[in-house]
Design an enzyme around this catalytic site. Structure first.
Site, PDB file in Angstrom:
ATOM      1  N   GLY A  12       6.049  -2.481  12.220  1.00 44.23           N
ATOM      2  CA  GLY A  12       5.250  -1.313  11.611  1.00 44.23           C
ATOM      3  C   GLY A  12       5.769  -0.044  11.291  1.00 44.23           C
ATOM      4  O   GLY A  12       5.190   1.027  11.449  1.00 44.23           O
ATOM      5  N   ASN A  14       7.508   1.145   9.013  1.00 44.59           N
ATOM      6  CA  ASN A  14       6.933   2.002   7.634  1.00 44.59           C
ATOM      7  C   ASN A  14       5.745   2.213   7.504  1.00 44.59           C
ATOM      8  O   ASN A  14       5.164   3.472   7.148  1.00 44.59           O
ATOM      9  CB  ASN A  14       7.261   0.725   6.330  1.00 44.59           C
ATOM     10  CG  ASN A  14       8.896   0.800   6.010  1.00 44.59           C
ATOM     11  OD1 ASN A  14       9.044   1.746   5.187  1.00 44.59           O
ATOM     12  ND2 ASN A  14       9.638  -0.239   6.491  1.00 44.59           N
ATOM     13  N   MET A  90       4.931 -10.663   5.648  1.00 45.34           N
ATOM     14  CA  MET A  90       5.651 -11.642   5.457  1.00 45.34           C
ATOM     15  C   MET A  90       5.111 -13.008   4.532  1.00 45.34           C
ATOM     16  O   MET A  90       5.504 -14.359   4.980  1.00 45.34           O
ATOM     17  CB  MET A  90       6.287 -12.467   6.759  1.00 45.34           C
ATOM     18  CG  MET A  90       7.065 -11.265   7.564  1.00 45.34           C
ATOM     19  SD  MET A  90       8.241 -10.472   6.647  1.00 45.34           S
ATOM     20  CE  MET A  90       9.540 -11.387   7.331  1.00 45.34           C
ATOM     21  N   HIS A 109      11.803  -3.359  -0.039  1.00 43.81           N
ATOM     22  CA  HIS A 109      12.803  -4.485   0.128  1.00 43.81           C
ATOM     23  C   HIS A 109      13.995  -3.749   0.778  1.00 43.81           C
ATOM     24  O   HIS A 109      14.492  -2.910   0.067  1.00 43.81           O
ATOM     25  CB  HIS A 109      13.013  -5.237  -1.176  1.00 43.81           C
ATOM     26  CG  HIS A 109      13.766  -6.276  -0.917  1.00 43.81           C
ATOM     27  ND1 HIS A 109      13.509  -7.511  -0.224  1.00 43.81           N
ATOM     28  CD2 HIS A 109      14.943  -6.659  -0.951  1.00 43.81           C
ATOM     29  CE1 HIS A 109      14.356  -8.360  -0.155  1.00 43.81           C
ATOM     30  NE2 HIS A 109      15.268  -7.999  -0.470  1.00 43.81           N
TER      31      HIS A 109
HETATM   32  C1  GRF Z   1      11.488  -3.401   6.282  1.00 42.96           C
HETATM   33  O1  GRF Z   1      12.806  -3.293   6.294  1.00 42.96           O
HETATM   34  C2  GRF Z   1      10.977  -3.691   4.836  1.00 42.96           C
HETATM   35  O2  GRF Z   1      11.927  -3.335   3.863  1.00 42.96           O
HETATM   36  C3  GRF Z   1      10.820  -5.296   4.972  1.00 42.96           C
HETATM   37  O3  GRF Z   1      10.384  -5.546   6.080  1.00 42.96           O
HETATM   38  C4  GRF Z   1      10.887  -4.565   7.029  1.00 42.96           C
HETATM   39  C5  GRF Z   1       9.661  -4.166   7.773  1.00 42.96           C
HETATM   40  O4  GRF Z   1       9.760  -3.132   8.748  1.00 42.96           O
HETATM   41  N1  GRF Z   1      10.065  -5.758   3.882  1.00 42.96           N
HETATM   42  P1  GRF Z   1       8.650  -2.179   9.618  1.00 42.96           P
HETATM   43  O5  GRF Z   1       7.662  -3.639  10.007  1.00 42.96           O
HETATM   44  O6  GRF Z   1       8.118  -1.352   8.596  1.00 42.96           O
HETATM   45  O7  GRF Z   1       9.300  -1.715  10.606  1.00 42.96           O
END
Ligand code: GRF
Length: 201
Positions: A12, A14, A90, A109
């Site tokens: 998490g 992001n 996922m 992505h």
């Molecule tokens: C990110 O690198 C995103 O591009 C991919 O999954 C990862 C998620 O990372 N889809 P986080 O959980 O936000 O740290």
């Protein structure tokens, strides 16, 4: 204020960048719901710390994907969610689900699409030996990592990069790009024309 939901399965980071951008009013939205398909996703802790409602929906608790997604849609509708942000979620959403939020679902992505689609994009890019990879934010359509591209930014691969070191640099770019893309979507500055997205400023 427009209401958004973020879907996560893991760390998490992001999600954290989005929470921070909302707090700093760089993204003018209410994060009304964080959905995870895994109980132990650290993303849930981040959401709870920020006082955001969280829901864990595990596919194995539902008889079918259709029922799982119906439940998801009911939750989103009841909270009047206008846009969905996938941040390390996922699972693949069905065309029926995507149709319900047409052009209102973003995904991020960790590669320059259409190169290195799929779950292991960072590892695959390293193994291929590319010198440049990057980040793509795109609208979600029925294909996997295939929807119209909103923003992209390159990241250089360094000679001694490991998957971890490269992914960390990619994440830094993600954390800056994703809030920008969310703002463009919420402010209705994206015009989708076939595969292309025009950004109207
Ligand atoms: C990110 O690198 C995103 O591009 C991919 O999954 C990862 C998620 O990372 N889809 P986080 O959980 O936000 O740290």
């Amino acid at each position: 204020m427009k209401k958004i939901a973020v879907f996560c399965s893991g760390q998490g980071t992001n999600l954290q960048a989005i929470l921070d951008a909302i707090r700093k009013k760089r993204v003018k939205a209410t994060l009304a719901l964080v959905v995870s398909d895994r109980k132990r996703a650290f993303a849930l802790n981040r959401a709870e710390r920020a006082g955001v409602e969280t829901i864990v929906l595990r596919p194995r608790d539902y008889p079918s994907r259709r029922r799982y997604e119906q439940r998801l849609l009911t939750l989103l509708k009841s909270r009047r969610i206008e846009a969905i942000v996938l941040a390390g979620f996922m699972r693949i959403l069905s065309p029926t689900f995507i149709r319900a939020y047409r052009n209102r679902i973003l995904n991020i992505h960790p590669a320059l699409l259409p190169s290195f689609r799929g779950m292991n994009a960072v590892q695959d890019a390293l193994a291929y030996g590319v010198r440049v990879t990057g980040v793509t934010v795109h609208l979600v359509d029925d294909g996997v990592d295939a929807g119209p591209i909103v923003l992209q930014e390159p990241v250089q691969v360094r000679p001694h990069d490991t998957e971890h070191s490269l992914h960390e640099r990619i994440r830094r770019v993600e954390h800056r790009l994703y809030p920008q893309a969310i703002t463009l979507l919420l402010e209705q500055k994206l015009r989708v024309e076939g595969r292309k997205v025009k950004i109207v400023r």
